[in-house]
Scaffold this active site. Structure first.
Site, short mmCIF file in Angstrom:
data_model
loop_
_atom_site.label_atom_id
_atom_site.label_comp_id
_atom_site.label_asym_id
_atom_site.label_seq_id
_atom_site.Cartn_x
_atom_site.Cartn_y
_atom_site.Cartn_z
N SER A 19 34.69 41.19 18.72
CA SER A 19 35.42 41.07 17.29
C SER A 19 36.44 42.40 17.49
O SER A 19 37.45 42.40 17.11
CB SER A 19 34.64 41.25 16.23
OG SER A 19 34.08 42.35 16.13
N HIS A 115 31.87 53.78 17.31
CA HIS A 115 30.46 53.80 17.26
C HIS A 115 30.00 53.60 15.85
O HIS A 115 30.96 54.29 14.87
CB HIS A 115 29.80 55.44 17.48
CG HIS A 115 28.51 55.35 17.41
ND1 HIS A 115 27.60 54.76 18.27
CD2 HIS A 115 27.73 56.08 16.43
CE1 HIS A 115 26.40 54.83 17.82
NE2 HIS A 115 26.54 55.72 16.82
N GLU A 180 36.01 49.27 11.54
CA GLU A 180 36.28 49.32 13.08
C GLU A 180 37.35 48.79 13.65
O GLU A 180 38.14 49.43 14.33
CB GLU A 180 34.92 48.64 13.88
CG GLU A 180 33.70 49.56 13.48
CD GLU A 180 32.48 48.77 14.42
OE1 GLU A 180 32.76 48.51 15.61
OE2 GLU A 180 31.23 48.93 13.91
C1 GRF Z 1 30.32 47.36 16.85
O1 GRF Z 1 29.79 47.60 15.82
C2 GRF Z 1 30.41 48.55 17.79
O2 GRF Z 1 30.66 49.49 17.15
C3 GRF Z 1 29.22 48.43 18.43
O3 GRF Z 1 28.78 47.24 18.86
C4 GRF Z 1 29.78 46.36 18.12
C5 GRF Z 1 30.53 45.36 18.62
O4 GRF Z 1 30.77 44.28 18.11
N1 GRF Z 1 29.03 49.72 19.70
P1 GRF Z 1 31.86 43.48 18.70
O5 GRF Z 1 31.58 42.87 20.20
O6 GRF Z 1 33.28 43.99 19.04
O7 GRF Z 1 31.94 42.08 17.75
#
Ligand code: GRF
Length: 219
Positions: A19, A115, A180
């Site tokens: 995502s 993170h 994020e």
């Molecule tokens: C995210 O929460 C990132 O912070 C963590 O792993 C997750 C990855 O999600 N390290 P995606 O694959 O980008 O949906």
């Protein structure tokens, strides 16, 4: 680092749903990120993020870590294949492998990670559970430069969310994930504009040392 007219060349590393990768694809499409994604690398052949990349017409390379004897041999191949694209910036978007010091040194100042915690709180895994267990009132996500220290490189930007009494690991993770998707492309855009650098032991935005935790964006 790049003249405003030149697109920042990205390589994005993923291990899962992708995502965050999607947030980069979308930010480029909407003109919020002046970049191109040269390739997506993934260490898990079944990761859904590979489908997202393919749907966007982005070349993918799967380097399955389970087929390598050790971390070093995996990282050497990864480093070699990434170098082939000569990226300006490498995005660790949910890439769930610890990288060797050799790898980190080779791409120093060009590696960004996200993170899901308010670093320096809760480096490592299970960040949402740890924030809930501690009774924290807030949680969030941090984009940082990658250094040899796990989740310990200088922070660039951080977004906070409130932890409500009924929050669970799942609801908290989903609130943080939404943040994020805002701050990761934003940090990459600062880099693309030549505004963001890794100095000896801090991150600088517009030649100013960023504070601990980096720039604060409210969720
Ligand atoms: C995210 O929460 C990132 O912070 C963590 O792993 C997750 C990855 O999600 N390290 P995606 O694959 O980008 O949906």
């Amino acid at each position: 680092m790049n003249p405003a007219s030149t697109k920042c060349k990205l390589v994005i590393l993923i291990s899962g749903g992708g995502s965050n990768l999607q947030s980069f694809i979308d930010a480029i499409e909407t003109g919020n990120l002046n970049a191109e994604i040269a390739a997506v690398f993934c260490n898990k052949p079944s990761a859904f993020g590979l489908t997202r990349a393919a749907n966007a017409g982005i070349p993918t390379e799967v380097i399955d870590h389970t087929t390598y004897d050790n971390r070093d041999s995996f990282d050497r191949v990864l480093m070699d294949r990434i170098s082939h694209y000569s990226p300006d910036l490498i995005i660790l978007a949910g890439f769930m492998r610890i990288l060797t010091p050799r790898f980190v040194h080779n791409f120093r100042g060009q590696l960004l990670n996200i993170h899901p915690s308010l670093l320096p709180k809760y480096p490592g895994l299970n960040t949402h559970q740890r924030a809930l267990d501690a009774g924290d009132k807030q949680a969030g996500a941090t984009v940082h430069f990658v250094t040899e220290e796990l989740d310990g490189g200088p922070a660039i930007v951080q977004s906070r969310v409130s932890i409500e009494p009924l929050d669970t690991v799942e609801t908290l993770a989903s609130k943080i994930l939404a943040e994020e998707h805002k701050i990761f492309p934003l940090a990459a855009q600062w880099f693309a504009e030549g505004r963001l650098q890794l100095e000896d032991n801090y991150a600088a935005l517009d030649n100013q040392q960023l504070p601990p935790g980096g720039e604060k964006i409210s969720g």
